[in-house]
Design a protein around this motif. Structure first.
Motif, PDB file in Angstrom:
ATOM      1  N   ALA A 282      -2.970  -4.774  10.015  1.00 43.91           N
ATOM      2  CA  ALA A 282      -2.506  -4.761  11.411  1.00 43.91           C
ATOM      3  C   ALA A 282      -0.983  -4.693  11.520  1.00 43.91           C
ATOM      4  O   ALA A 282      -0.391  -5.272  12.423  1.00 43.91           O
ATOM      5  CB  ALA A 282      -3.055  -5.967  12.172  1.00 43.91           C
ATOM      6  N   LYS A 283      -0.368  -3.963  10.601  1.00 44.42           N
ATOM      7  CA  LYS A 283       1.082  -3.764  10.650  1.00 44.42           C
ATOM      8  C   LYS A 283       1.403  -2.278  10.763  1.00 44.42           C
ATOM      9  O   LYS A 283       0.734  -1.447  10.152  1.00 44.42           O
ATOM     10  CB  LYS A 283       1.747  -4.311   9.389  1.00 44.42           C
ATOM     11  N   PRO A 284       2.464  -1.945  11.492  1.00 46.61           N
ATOM     12  CA  PRO A 284       2.872  -0.547  11.573  1.00 46.61           C
ATOM     13  C   PRO A 284       3.684  -0.134  10.345  1.00 46.61           C
ATOM     14  O   PRO A 284       4.509  -0.907   9.846  1.00 46.61           O
ATOM     15  CB  PRO A 284       3.723  -0.490  12.839  1.00 46.61           C
ATOM     16  N   ILE A 285       3.403   1.088   9.887  1.00 44.99           N
ATOM     17  CA  ILE A 285       4.087   1.639   8.723  1.00 44.99           C
ATOM     18  C   ILE A 285       4.738   2.954   9.144  1.00 44.99           C
ATOM     19  O   ILE A 285       4.081   3.818   9.731  1.00 44.99           O
ATOM     20  CB  ILE A 285       3.100   1.934   7.567  1.00 44.99           C
ATOM     21  N   GLY A 286       6.011   3.100   8.833  1.00 44.89           N
ATOM     22  CA  GLY A 286       6.730   4.352   9.088  1.00 44.89           C
ATOM     23  C   GLY A 286       7.162   4.954   7.767  1.00 44.89           C
ATOM     24  O   GLY A 286       7.157   4.284   6.731  1.00 44.89           O
ATOM     25  N   PHE A 287       7.539   6.225   7.817  1.00 40.48           N
ATOM     26  CA  PHE A 287       7.903   6.936   6.592  1.00 40.48           C
ATOM     27  C   PHE A 287       9.208   7.699   6.755  1.00 40.48           C
ATOM     28  O   PHE A 287       9.445   8.336   7.781  1.00 40.48           O
ATOM     29  CB  PHE A 287       6.811   7.934   6.200  1.00 40.48           C
TER      30      PHE A 287
ATOM     31  N   THR B 118       6.238  -5.146  17.823  1.00 41.84           N
ATOM     32  CA  THR B 118       6.150  -6.255  18.774  1.00 41.84           C
ATOM     33  C   THR B 118       4.743  -6.369  19.361  1.00 41.84           C
ATOM     34  O   THR B 118       4.231  -7.467  19.531  1.00 41.84           O
ATOM     35  CB  THR B 118       7.216  -6.138  19.886  1.00 41.84           C
ATOM     36  N   ALA B 119       4.097  -5.235  19.637  1.00 42.08           N
ATOM     37  CA  ALA B 119       2.736  -5.269  20.187  1.00 42.08           C
ATOM     38  C   ALA B 119       1.747  -5.866  19.184  1.00 42.08           C
ATOM     39  O   ALA B 119       0.926  -6.722  19.543  1.00 42.08           O
ATOM     40  CB  ALA B 119       2.296  -3.864  20.599  1.00 42.08           C
ATOM     41  N   LEU B 120       1.825  -5.433  17.938  1.00 40.44           N
ATOM     42  CA  LEU B 120       0.888  -5.944  16.934  1.00 40.44           C
ATOM     43  C   LEU B 120       1.199  -7.382  16.544  1.00 40.44           C
ATOM     44  O   LEU B 120       0.283  -8.158  16.242  1.00 40.44           O
ATOM     45  CB  LEU B 120       0.865  -5.028  15.710  1.00 40.44           C
TER      46      LEU B 120
END
Length: 194
Positions: free
Chosen positions: A107-112, A181-183
């Motif tokens: 449940a974490k955002p990942i960017g590249f 922030t949402a997650l």
């Protein structure tokens, strides 16, 4: 690379509600690697923002600063992977690091931020999206990608087209801020069921 892990406190909560903890992972350990040039540029972009509390993790020294890799990823609200494309994929050491953890990614955002030859590292990113989907992480759509990266960066470590690159980094960081922030709020309200 400057040391950005000295005062890392994995228990510290960001001081503002809209501030998020961002871990930037340098995903190559190869000798003569270009990841530090690309990664340091991205870190400078993130440091300009007031909503980011930064932790830079170099896979050459993932436990730097007194906290382990897993602890540092667990403490992050979002993660950016700086990744080269090796043989139409991503580095094996990065896969080992990712696979060494499981609930820390959930449940974490990942960017590249990717780089490479003509493909700009995008084949590596597409494969990483599949890996992170299996780990219940959320990958953001926009990617910062450098095609023929060795020609794109000047000797000062800055991209030749600095404005375009900065716009791409801003778009990625804006998306990560929203997701982070949402997650985080969602994880605080209820444990992720995955």
């Amino acid at each position: 690379m400057t040391d950005r892990t000295e005062s890392l406190d994995t228990t510290a909560v960001p001081t503002r509600r809209d501030q998020y903890r961002l871990a930037v992972v340098f995903g190559s350990v190869r000798e003569g690697r270009f990841v530090t040039t690309v990664g340091e540029w991205f870190v400078r972009q993130a440091e300009r923002r007031e909503d980011v509390k930064l932790d830079v993790i170099d896979l050459v020294r993932p436990d730097e600063g007194g906290s382990g890799f897993g602890e540092r990823i667990d403490a992050a609200d979002a993660v950016v992977i700086v990744v080269p494309e090796y043989n139409h994929s991503f580095p094996g050491e990065l896969k080992v690091a990712i696979d060494s953890l499981k609930p820390q990614w959930s449940a974490k955002p990942i960017g590249f931020v990717s780089y490479g030859g003509r493909g700009g590292g995008l084949r590596a990113v597409e494969q990483l999206r599949l890996v992170f989907a299996e780990l219940h992480a959320v990958t953001v759509r926009d990617v910062v990608s450098f095609h023929n990266a060795w020609e794109v960066f000047g000797p000062d470590g800055e991209p030749v087209d600095a404005d375009e690159a900065a716009r791409a980094a801003t778009a990625l960081l804006d998306q990560l801020a929203w997701w982070a922030t949402a997650l985080r709020r969602a994880r605080e309200d209820a444990p992720y069921p995955g």
